[in-house]
Design a protein around this motif. Structure first.
Motif, PDB file in Angstrom:
ATOM      1  N   GLU E  66       0.852  -1.180   0.000  1.00  0.00           N
ATOM      2  CA  GLU E  66       0.000   0.000   0.000  1.00  0.00           C
ATOM      3  C   GLU E  66       0.892   1.236   0.000  1.00  0.00           C
ATOM      4  OE1 GLU E  66      -4.043  -1.854   1.987  1.00  0.00           O
ATOM      5  OE2 GLU E  66      -3.201  -0.031   2.848  1.00  0.00           O
ATOM      6  N   TYR E  67       0.389   2.292  -0.616  1.00  0.00           N
ATOM      7  CA  TYR E  67       1.192   3.495  -0.815  1.00  0.00           C
ATOM      8  C   TYR E  67       0.374   4.695  -0.373  1.00  0.00           C
ATOM      9  CZ  TYR E  67       3.486   7.206  -3.658  1.00  0.00           C
ATOM     10  OH  TYR E  67       4.117   8.350  -4.100  1.00  0.00           O
ATOM     11  N   GLY E  68       1.006   5.655   0.218  1.00  0.00           N
ATOM     12  CA  GLY E  68       0.318   6.892   0.566  1.00  0.00           C
ATOM     13  C   GLY E  68       1.300   8.036   0.643  1.00  0.00           C
ATOM     14  N   MET E  69       0.775   9.225   0.478  1.00  0.00           N
ATOM     15  CA  MET E  69       1.614  10.408   0.677  1.00  0.00           C
ATOM     16  C   MET E  69       1.015  11.199   1.821  1.00  0.00           C
ATOM     17  SD  MET E  69       2.173  11.709  -3.240  1.00  0.00           S
ATOM     18  CE  MET E  69       3.800  12.451  -2.991  1.00  0.00           C
ATOM     19  N   LEU E  70       1.829  11.624   2.772  1.00  0.00           N
ATOM     20  CA  LEU E  70       1.306  12.527   3.777  1.00  0.00           C
ATOM     21  C   LEU E  70       0.868  13.807   3.060  1.00  0.00           C
ATOM     22  CD1 LEU E  70       3.571  12.143   6.928  1.00  0.00           C
ATOM     23  CD2 LEU E  70       1.637  10.790   6.144  1.00  0.00           C
ATOM     24  N   PRO E  71      -0.209  14.427   3.545  1.00  0.00           N
ATOM     25  CA  PRO E  71      -0.778  15.561   2.803  1.00  0.00           C
ATOM     26  C   PRO E  71       0.255  16.655   2.495  1.00  0.00           C
ATOM     27  CG  PRO E  71      -2.276  14.888   4.528  1.00  0.00           C
ATOM     28  CD  PRO E  71      -1.032  14.064   4.706  1.00  0.00           C
ATOM     29  N   ARG E  72       1.191  16.886   3.414  1.00  0.00           N
ATOM     30  CA  ARG E  72       2.144  17.957   3.136  1.00  0.00           C
ATOM     31  C   ARG E  72       3.536  17.419   2.864  1.00  0.00           C
ATOM     32  NH1 ARG E  72       2.418  23.598   3.453  1.00  0.00           N
ATOM     33  NH2 ARG E  72       3.820  24.027   1.722  1.00  0.00           N
TER      34      ARG E  72
ATOM     35  N   THR F  64      -7.506  24.441  11.273  1.00  0.00           N
ATOM     36  CA  THR F  64      -8.160  23.136  11.329  1.00  0.00           C
ATOM     37  C   THR F  64      -7.094  22.043  11.399  1.00  0.00           C
ATOM     38  OG1 THR F  64      -9.841  21.739  10.300  1.00  0.00           O
ATOM     39  CG2 THR F  64      -8.328  22.874   8.813  1.00  0.00           C
ATOM     40  N   ALA F  65      -7.517  20.833  11.711  1.00  0.00           N
ATOM     41  CA  ALA F  65      -6.534  19.763  11.876  1.00  0.00           C
ATOM     42  C   ALA F  65      -7.025  18.481  11.231  1.00  0.00           C
ATOM     43  CB  ALA F  65      -6.270  19.507  13.357  1.00  0.00           C
ATOM     44  N   GLU F  66      -6.083  17.704  10.774  1.00  0.00           N
ATOM     45  CA  GLU F  66      -6.388  16.341  10.346  1.00  0.00           C
ATOM     46  C   GLU F  66      -5.416  15.390  11.028  1.00  0.00           C
ATOM     47  OE1 GLU F  66      -8.531  17.222   6.062  1.00  0.00           O
ATOM     48  OE2 GLU F  66      -6.880  15.801   6.148  1.00  0.00           O
ATOM     49  N   TYR F  67      -5.880  14.177  11.276  1.00  0.00           N
ATOM     50  CA  TYR F  67      -5.111  13.220  12.051  1.00  0.00           C
ATOM     51  C   TYR F  67      -5.111  11.891  11.321  1.00  0.00           C
ATOM     52  CZ  TYR F  67      -4.270   9.986  16.053  1.00  0.00           C
ATOM     53  OH  TYR F  67      -3.804   9.007  16.906  1.00  0.00           O
ATOM     54  N   GLY F  68      -4.007  11.213  11.365  1.00  0.00           N
ATOM     55  CA  GLY F  68      -3.962   9.873  10.795  1.00  0.00           C
ATOM     56  C   GLY F  68      -2.891   9.055  11.475  1.00  0.00           C
ATOM     57  N   MET F  69      -3.041   7.746  11.381  1.00  0.00           N
ATOM     58  CA  MET F  69      -1.995   6.851  11.886  1.00  0.00           C
ATOM     59  C   MET F  69      -1.476   6.052  10.709  1.00  0.00           C
ATOM     60  SD  MET F  69      -3.762   5.361  15.355  1.00  0.00           S
ATOM     61  CE  MET F  69      -2.238   5.098  16.275  1.00  0.00           C
ATOM     62  N   LEU F  70      -0.180   5.964  10.541  1.00  0.00           N
ATOM     63  CA  LEU F  70       0.339   5.061   9.535  1.00  0.00           C
ATOM     64  C   LEU F  70      -0.106   3.650   9.928  1.00  0.00           C
ATOM     65  CD1 LEU F  70       3.872   6.347   8.522  1.00  0.00           C
ATOM     66  CD2 LEU F  70       1.607   7.037   7.755  1.00  0.00           C
ATOM     67  N   PRO F  71      -0.412   2.819   8.926  1.00  0.00           N
ATOM     68  CA  PRO F  71      -0.988   1.504   9.248  1.00  0.00           C
ATOM     69  C   PRO F  71      -0.150   0.698  10.248  1.00  0.00           C
ATOM     70  CG  PRO F  71      -1.154   1.916   6.890  1.00  0.00           C
ATOM     71  CD  PRO F  71      -0.354   3.060   7.467  1.00  0.00           C
ATOM     72  N   ARG F  72       1.170   0.810  10.172  1.00  0.00           N
ATOM     73  CA  ARG F  72       1.967   0.007  11.088  1.00  0.00           C
ATOM     74  C   ARG F  72       2.644   0.867  12.142  1.00  0.00           C
ATOM     75  NH1 ARG F  72       3.898  -5.283  11.602  1.00  0.00           N
ATOM     76  NH2 ARG F  72       3.906  -5.508  13.864  1.00  0.00           N
ATOM     77  N   SER F  73       2.006   1.987  12.475  1.00  0.00           N
ATOM     78  CA  SER F  73       2.494   2.755  13.627  1.00  0.00           C
ATOM     79  C   SER F  73       2.176   2.020  14.916  1.00  0.00           C
ATOM     80  CB  SER F  73       1.840   4.135  13.635  1.00  0.00           C
ATOM     81  OG  SER F  73       0.433   4.006  13.702  1.00  0.00           O
ATOM     82  N   ASN F  75       1.109  -1.694  17.185  1.00  0.00           N
ATOM     83  CA  ASN F  75       1.691  -3.003  17.449  1.00  0.00           C
ATOM     84  C   ASN F  75       1.261  -4.049  16.427  1.00  0.00           C
ATOM     85  OD1 ASN F  75       3.353  -4.578  19.090  1.00  0.00           O
ATOM     86  ND2 ASN F  75       1.536  -5.561  19.961  1.00  0.00           N
ATOM     87  N   THR F  76      -0.021  -4.050  16.099  1.00  0.00           N
ATOM     88  CA  THR F  76      -0.479  -4.874  14.985  1.00  0.00           C
ATOM     89  C   THR F  76      -0.986  -3.918  13.917  1.00  0.00           C
ATOM     90  OG1 THR F  76      -2.656  -5.029  15.983  1.00  0.00           O
ATOM     91  CG2 THR F  76      -1.152  -6.835  16.433  1.00  0.00           C
ATOM     92  N   ARG F  77      -0.931  -4.365  12.681  1.00  0.00           N
ATOM     93  CA  ARG F  77      -1.257  -3.460  11.582  1.00  0.00           C
ATOM     94  C   ARG F  77      -2.750  -3.115  11.549  1.00  0.00           C
ATOM     95  NH1 ARG F  77      -2.808  -3.300   6.240  1.00  0.00           N
ATOM     96  NH2 ARG F  77      -1.766  -1.658   5.059  1.00  0.00           N
ATOM     97  N   ASN F  78      -3.046  -1.841  11.385  1.00  0.00           N
ATOM     98  CA  ASN F  78      -4.419  -1.388  11.199  1.00  0.00           C
ATOM     99  C   ASN F  78      -4.684  -1.149   9.734  1.00  0.00           C
ATOM    100  OD1 ASN F  78      -5.489  -0.978  13.932  1.00  0.00           O
ATOM    101  ND2 ASN F  78      -3.705   0.384  14.112  1.00  0.00           N
ATOM    102  N   ASP F  79      -5.914  -1.334   9.323  1.00  0.00           N
ATOM    103  CA  ASP F  79      -6.280  -0.999   7.947  1.00  0.00           C
ATOM    104  C   ASP F  79      -5.994   0.476   7.676  1.00  0.00           C
ATOM    105  OD1 ASP F  79      -7.217  -3.488   7.437  1.00  0.00           O
ATOM    106  OD2 ASP F  79      -9.331  -2.991   7.722  1.00  0.00           O
ATOM    107  N   ARG F  80      -5.575   0.746   6.477  1.00  0.00           N
ATOM    108  CA  ARG F  80      -5.353   2.123   6.025  1.00  0.00           C
ATOM    109  C   ARG F  80      -6.725   2.764   5.799  1.00  0.00           C
ATOM    110  NH1 ARG F  80      -0.880   4.523   3.309  1.00  0.00           N
ATOM    111  NH2 ARG F  80       0.251   2.602   3.742  1.00  0.00           N
ATOM    112  N   GLU F  81      -6.973   3.891   6.422  1.00  0.00           N
ATOM    113  CA  GLU F  81      -8.293   4.509   6.299  1.00  0.00           C
ATOM    114  C   GLU F  81      -8.595   4.917   4.857  1.00  0.00           C
ATOM    115  OE1 GLU F  81      -8.291   7.597   9.349  1.00  0.00           O
ATOM    116  OE2 GLU F  81      -9.445   6.262  10.637  1.00  0.00           O
ATOM    117  N   ALA F  82      -7.568   5.332   4.109  1.00  0.00           N
ATOM    118  CA  ALA F  82      -7.800   5.703   2.708  1.00  0.00           C
ATOM    119  C   ALA F  82      -8.283   4.497   1.920  1.00  0.00           C
ATOM    120  CB  ALA F  82      -6.533   6.265   2.081  1.00  0.00           C
TER     121      ALA F  82
END
Lengths: 242, 242, 242, 242, 242, 242
Positions: E66-72, F64-73, F75-82
């Protein structure tokens, strides 16, 4: 400042007229129309004999909530979330709060592998919808538990104690209880407080809208919330006894 | 066969107890709780001073409808469409029907560049929700028009005539009027008929669930529908006069 | 008024030139290109050895339909529904209609636990696409059933009878059969009628676009539809015999 | 190895039977059914008098493409992308490729502020659909340009030269031209080559399915592609002259 | 032309400063921060003991990306794909490329029924992100394999050979290696080349941005790519030995 | 109980090792990598010369703010929200919190009609990501303001005061400061406290995970939070002075 200076004319520590009407619709195992003044929320409790995947086979139940506002429950019409294709952040935040609050008063082992979904739909909004939702959903939950007991599906009551919620805020420098929409819009600080019948805090969500609030203001808000919740819990009891 | 053999015990040409309660909520320009027996639909009419893009600058208004069912309005809980992320085919079909039916009774030039949105939300379902929605939405629409006239925004009434709807079906070989859920499930044919106060047909949607229906059966259904709609229109008039 | 006054120059009770071309593509178990004049719809029937969850283990099959228009099947280009990320209300409404219509002519027990999906994709549109889709899908369905029988997967034919559909409308006060796009746009009333080869009605969907239609107009429309469907069923038979 | 050993029986450097049928549907400004053997793709060119936001007011046009497969264009039925609610990665990749390839042969200033959308819909798939799409879309594009010139909307032809595409692969160690589905599945390497009539490369997309390909294998593939594309361009010319 | 005329001042066959930093984050089984000059991509390899449905029970593993770009990560802020609700075509295209490239160097039988997901997230972009992602993901993949071997879950190394990728382009008529963003924007042709340590080609994706590229230009590009990839593979080896 | 009994071995009132690294990436107007122990969040501030529709023409800016976690940030991998196609409720809740917190310290008139977006992306998670995000985003925001002032776009600093956040919880009956993941999972109560440099509360979000918390426990938590935030604000100052 005197309490009569609130836009609503209520005393600073006075709840709105609160009504709790059980059996408002007939299909759900619990169905409560709760009113905090002009705020009216229909809370239904639905029992299903299944649990989410992460609980399967563990002998525990689940309690969850969903929240929605009818498009014209508000002063100007809001887009229907089903039509927009997603629930907004505020909706998700509220339904997560309602779910956590109600789970806090349930012994999920005593419930067994069942899910109770609390649907909280706002028919008319005038501030404090999430607090009304929690307060009404508790009564609907109790009715659903009674339904389960009446059918012999569970033997002891999974409800550990009562839960209710109220909003408090600082209006023109003074802490006030149970904000309606006009008061909420004019408040510097808005806090939602969920408590149980033992006086314990379950959730606390405070936001400074204008100036940051000081520790002494916070103390004042918490005292009001304690008073409000204990009155709400008395009203829940009366409704359940009715 | 005698009429008393319907599951509901009603005569074959007898409507359920119909109630039309205006002013059910306070924010909308029109707000009606309509009940066809245990089917209860909240219909609100919202006026907005804008039109969709395809009408901009044409001096005409727009009337549209949205439909939803509360998750536990039904016997078993349905997923919330906002949570699933889209409105289902049945929902879209119904709201398109309600919108077309109400547009059929409005002079959109007289309305001017305004949109009236009719939100029809089912609080409790027991068959015939789309017919109840149309019948109730008409009254909410009239109230919204009165609101516009009272404010002097329009000078003549854009409503051209009354519109109401009823379902008919063939139950054990006999045409019956205004099916409740149990009857609907057991019917071979189900038809929704939207008519105006001049006896004209606005929409006709018939579906053979079991055997295909014959022309003589169709004739019987249409006669029942004419009777039912004329009674509903009398009830609308009484509610608006109230 | 004389029949020659229709925009198409056809008699009021005259179908367009209808062609039914079997085996249009080679992968599907049934593949039919149906033309109602300039309306051309590719209908494929796909057999899969599974049923939806609600039918699993019941020994019954399922018949369902999907509908789509190529973006430039129409006079001006429409957005591709796959690109917009959802199927519109009209699409869902049509595919639900096609599915119900075809299920009405299938003995699902005889089909066994199989799903037949009828994909109806409009290559070129000139009015009446849903009726063409139903009429063509029936032939594709028969071909899929023959394929199943030829392989010995089923022993008796699950098709209970023929199904076809046609549109009728009121053009300048006169009922006319099988509207093309130009006629449809100018019609006061538009009705789609699905019937079987026993003369029974399966679906009836009528909409008053301008004035509401009277009972005698409806009778005229139904008579035309009966004539049109019986001619279409003869054409289906000829195609299947070919 | 002899050429006859290909599954298709074709010589290693032999295209499938290619047909280019103009005017397949009547609404689009260009409409071409292109066949590479059993692969059949309907390519329409739609002209619209607007450009995407990033080009507004710059005096330049835009050329873009969309791609889709009918659900049963393939051997087993694929989900309809409109029903799944999104276009898959393969679809997006192909339509981006088609769009870039066609833009490469257009003088967008000569086109003026217009958008030409090339819809490439696969009616029947047997390998090489993206190459067929590019080859057919070029002809549809030319027809759309002729339409614009015939109406006097543009004065000089914006098409700078011909574009066509073909797939090549390594089948049992030997480079082969224009893979059908069976050959594609059995190939170690699959490459799509888009070229213009000057022998220049526009796009090159090669993928090693099994072992990585060596430089000499690549050279062989490119030589085949050059031969195939020049034959395709001759067929395009013949079709446009027809 | 002299090499110093590149915007970056590098020789035409000179890579940027490449760094490969293992163990950048601590949760993943492999975690590599790869830098190609100012392009920085975090590549993590996650091992999960399950495979996609189509591989279940076949004794084979799966490798995907999977690939992604951070927004900035880019010069101007891009919308967050999670907020827009879908991954764009470019993203899907790149992650499919990365997945195919890495699968090409893995013996999936030796991996057993496990999935390795390579998440490539661009922290800072300056051209060539997909090539950096492939080059870094290979190292993360090796670390994940070592982790599996260290735990005794696999006995032989499933990695068949090294894989790396580099971009090449034609800048003012001259082939140049490893384009940064400024060079990429000014290039007539842009090609991404994925190769293994045996000198074999795994993926080749070339696009003519301006004029179509000639065969001799292609030869020059491929020669540069071979040089670049062999240097990258040496750097991977050094990092893995470190 | 002694402080050393915390899983982390820290004193009950001891922050983790906090680092604030400015200029972590180069494109954004502010770019900060903040670490609270093993929790690492990249916070970028992006300035854009536009405001949301509801503010247009009002002479005010927006934060304004946006927040995200890299999928493997994690302990176990989370689905990528995108990839899942939507941001989850937790994500939306956090980014709303971050946005409100930062708006609380900005004079939006002084900012003028500009939007500053704070992207907070979790590279590695070990508890307290939202508090780290707020604390780091404040520093990125200050850098963006300096950038605006250096370019002469604004004349006075719109930042009204510092903002930082910390989590507190009750671990085995004792209030503890700045929970890491292991502590957070074992806590009965978890509270996030956002404060300014005047000692005022901006946001307070407390949740009883196990037993409801008493008023005296709340007092203990608030005292710890005050201490933690004041240390964090000193670290922000030092970083900004650096």
């Amino acid at each position: 400042m005197t309490a009569s200076s609130r836009p609503s004319g209520r005393a600073h520590d006075q709840l709105r007229d609160v009504r709790i009407e059980r059996g408002f619709t007939r299909h759900a195992e619990g169905s409560v129309l709760v009113s905090f003044g002009d705020t009216r929320v229909l809370c239904t409790a639905s029992v299903e004999a299944r649990v989410p995947g992460f609980l399967r086979g563990k002998g525990e139940g689940w309690v969850t909530a969903e929240y929605g506002m009818l498009p014209r429950s508000t002063n100007t019409r809001n887009d229907r979330e089903a039509a927009r294709g997603k629930q907004g952040g505020r909706t998700l935040e509220i339904q997560r709060l309602v779910g956590r609050s109600l789970r806090a008063c349930v012994d999920r082992r005593a419930l067994g592998e069942r899910t109770i979904t609390l649907d909280c739909d706002v028919l008319q909004a005038d501030g404090g919808t999430r607090c009304a939702a929690i307060t009404g959903a508790y009564v609907a939950l109790c009715d659903a538990m009674s339904w389960l007991r009446a059918r012999g599906e569970i033997t002891r009551d999974p409800v550990l104690g009562a839960v209710a919620a109220v909003s408090v805020g600082i209006w023109q420098g003074q802490p006030v209880l149970d904000l309606d929409y006009r008061e909420d819009s004019g408040c510097d600080t808005d806090m939602n407080v969920v408590m149980n019948d033992g006086g314990g805090f379950i959730e606390l969500q405070g936001t400074a809208e204008g100036h940051a609030f000081r520790r002494d203001e916070l103390d004042g808000l918490l005292a009001l919330a304690e008073k409000g919740v204990s009155e709400l819990i008395a009203l829940q009891r009366a409704a359940l006894a009715g």
